[in-house]
Scaffold this motif. Structure first.
Motif, PDB file in Angstrom:
ATOM      1  N   ILE A 140      49.433  61.741-116.434  1.00 33.80           N
ATOM      2  CA  ILE A 140      50.306  62.367-115.352  1.00 33.80           C
ATOM      3  C   ILE A 140      49.717  62.968-114.172  1.00 33.80           C
ATOM      4  CG2 ILE A 140      51.572  63.814-117.093  1.00 33.80           C
ATOM      5  CD1 ILE A 140      50.022  66.447-116.168  1.00 33.80           C
ATOM      6  N   ASP A 141      48.282  62.690-114.017  1.00 33.43           N
ATOM      7  CA  ASP A 141      47.681  63.054-112.632  1.00 33.43           C
ATOM      8  C   ASP A 141      47.743  61.984-111.683  1.00 33.43           C
ATOM      9  OD1 ASP A 141      46.715  65.121-114.637  1.00 33.43           O
ATOM     10  OD2 ASP A 141      44.759  64.174-114.915  1.00 33.43           O
ATOM     11  N   MET A 183      48.288  71.152-113.096  1.00 34.64           N
ATOM     12  CA  MET A 183      47.112  70.051-113.653  1.00 34.64           C
ATOM     13  C   MET A 183      46.714  68.929-112.675  1.00 34.64           C
ATOM     14  SD  MET A 183      48.128  69.196-117.486  1.00 34.64           S
ATOM     15  CE  MET A 183      47.672  70.422-118.934  1.00 34.64           C
ATOM     16  N   GLU A 236      44.146  72.733-110.555  1.00 32.20           N
ATOM     17  CA  GLU A 236      43.111  73.093-111.584  1.00 32.20           C
ATOM     18  C   GLU A 236      41.534  72.981-111.227  1.00 32.20           C
ATOM     19  OE1 GLU A 236      44.116  71.558-115.407  1.00 32.20           O
ATOM     20  OE2 GLU A 236      43.759  69.498-114.808  1.00 32.20           O
ATOM     21  N   ARG A 289      53.545  68.770-119.233  1.00 30.18           N
ATOM     22  CA  ARG A 289      53.364  67.524-120.123  1.00 30.18           C
ATOM     23  C   ARG A 289      54.537  67.418-121.117  1.00 30.18           C
ATOM     24  NH1 ARG A 289      47.267  66.979-121.183  1.00 30.18           N
ATOM     25  NH2 ARG A 289      47.933  66.972-123.439  1.00 30.18           N
TER      26      ARG A 289
HETATM   27  O1  F6P Z   1      44.678  63.867-117.723  1.00 34.91           O
HETATM   28  C1  F6P Z   1      45.802  64.618-118.029  1.00 34.91           C
HETATM   29  C2  F6P Z   1      45.545  66.216-118.186  1.00 34.91           C
HETATM   30  O2  F6P Z   1      46.806  66.704-118.538  1.00 34.91           O
HETATM   31  C3  F6P Z   1      44.992  66.894-116.926  1.00 34.91           C
HETATM   32  O3  F6P Z   1      45.876  67.255-115.913  1.00 34.91           O
HETATM   33  C4  F6P Z   1      44.622  68.047-117.688  1.00 34.91           C
HETATM   34  O4  F6P Z   1      43.434  68.510-117.233  1.00 34.91           O
HETATM   35  C5  F6P Z   1      44.042  67.446-119.064  1.00 34.91           C
HETATM   36  O5  F6P Z   1      44.887  66.411-119.319  1.00 34.91           O
HETATM   37  C6  F6P Z   1      44.423  68.434-119.967  1.00 34.91           C
HETATM   38  O6  F6P Z   1      43.944  67.701-121.394  1.00 34.91           O
HETATM   39  P1  F6P Z   1      44.115  68.608-122.415  1.00 34.91           P
HETATM   40  O7  F6P Z   1      45.496  68.286-123.255  1.00 34.91           O
HETATM   41  O8  F6P Z   1      42.816  68.135-123.549  1.00 34.91           O
HETATM   42  O9  F6P Z   1      43.955  70.133-122.487  1.00 34.91           O
END
Ligand code: F6P
Length: 363
Positions: A140-141, A183, A236, A289
């Motif tokens: 998603i980034d 995120m 973040e 997400r």
């Molecule tokens: O890389 C995608 C992402 O959603 C980032 O934006 C976020 O920092 C990370 O994954 C969060 O990961 P997790 O699902 O392990 O908390």
């Protein structure tokens, strides 16, 4: 000739669009190849445990619009560096041979890996060991340099934009300052796009370290214009000039252990007493997400999936599907792994456009 057996897996964090890719690969392979498909569960863990489900028209029906992944995902199971218990002690071992033996045992000819950096690095390593691999990038980034747009990004931007609208009404009603954390890790794409679309007043991104004084100036400038509320969107991984990113959590058994989190609360705390407003912070977190996939991402995912099926048909092993401009294309996993992240250009058109609207980047 025996049917070709194609296995899929989804690794790393989930992203809206994964199910649509699974759907598209399954449908287009079944419609054009003499094949059967399976999906390993929980990413590489399923490959290690030989835990899979059949992917058929029946098992994949009705999933195209849904976020998440019907195959489940894990961002912890790097089989080339796998945590196992030996004599009561946890040690890391290369167990990729177990996965390769499992594929041989099941008669799997092709492995299609849907994932981000870490997952695709393992995909490249399996390709180096002779496995016929096709990669599909996801995050998603939207920070992968190897492809111009990843699915999941548009959905996340839509979710944030919608939530900024909600936060606007309550923030305005109380004359408050609201700091909204989104995120993106060290890339400001989600904040930049949703901040513009959602009419944020301040956008703070990792690519432009901020000065708190500049943020205060913006809030005061709005006060003077009779706009007694301010919405700040912050990625973040953003940092204050000369400061460090705020770490929310360390997931020690993940290949990429740092999870950012807490910058919005920090900014809210730092602003306290510097402006004549109550300040609140809100981290949107995994809401970004979740839920259904946006229409744009459904189409993009279908294009990724259909192109992956095409690469299988053309036996272009060791490649990853990518988007170049508006065209689907592919590149070698050897080339794409290790390439630098795609970051927001502080001098780029979109940042400049936002500045012309009067949005502050705290610089
Ligand atoms: O890389 C995608 C992402 O959603 C980032 O934006 C976020 O920092 C990370 O994954 C969060 O990961 P997790 O699902 O392990 O908390």
């Amino acid at each position: 000739m025996a049917k070709q057996k194609i296995a899929l897996l989804t690794g790393g964090g989930d992203a809206p669009g994964l199910n649509a890719v699974i759907y598209a690969i399954t449908r287009s392979c079944l419609n054009t190849l003499d094949c059967e498909l399976i999906g390993y569960k929980f990413g590489y863990r399923g490959l290690y445990l030989n835990d899979y489900i059949p992917l058929t028209r029946e098992t994949t029906t009705g999933i195209l619009h849904k976020g998440g992944t019907m195959l489940y995902a894990s961002n912890k199971d790097n089989l080339f560096d796998y945590l196992v218990e030996e004599n009561g002690v946890m040690v890391k071992r290369d167990l990729s041979h177990v996965a390769i033996n499992n594929m041989k045992k099941e008669g799997v000819d092709v492995l299609v890996v849907l994932g981000g950096d870490g997952t695709l690095t393992s995909a490249r390593d399996f390709a180096r060991k002779g496995v016929k691999v096709i990669g599909v990038p996801k995050t998603i980034d939207n920070d992968l340099a190897s492809t111009d747009q990843t699915f999941g990004f548009d959905s996340a931007v839509n979710i944030v934009t919608e939530n900024l609208g909600r936060l606007h009404t309550t923030t305005e009603s109380h004359y408050r300052v609201m700091v909204v954390e989104v995120m993106g890790r060290s890339a400001g794409w989600i904040a930049l796009h949703s901040g513009i679309a959602g009419s944020a007043d301040v956008i703070l991104i990792p690519e432009i370290p901020y000065s708190l004084d500049k943020v205060v100036d913006k809030i005061k400038e709005r006060d003077e214009r009779g706009k007694y509320f301010t919405i700040i969107v912050v990625t973040e991984g953003a940092t204050e000039k000369g400061g460090d990113a705020v770490v929310g959590k360390v997931v020690s058994d993940s290949p990429d252990p740092i999870r950012f989190g807490g910058i919005a609360a920090k900014i809210a705390h730092d602003l306290e007493g510097k402006v004549e407003h109550e300040i609140r912070s809100c981290a949107l977190g995994h809401i970004q997400r979740g839920g259904d996939t946006s229409a744009f991402d459904r189409i993009l995912s279908v294009r990724y999936g259909v192109h992956a099926a095409q690469l299988i048909k053309e036996e272009k092993w060791g490649n990853m599907v990518c988007m170049r401009g508006s065209q689907m294309s592919y590149d070698s996993l050897e080339n794409v792994i290790g390439s630098k992240s795609k970051l927001v250009d502080p001098a780029g058109e979109l940042v400049q456009a936002a500045k012309l609207l009067g949005i502050s980047f705290g610089d």
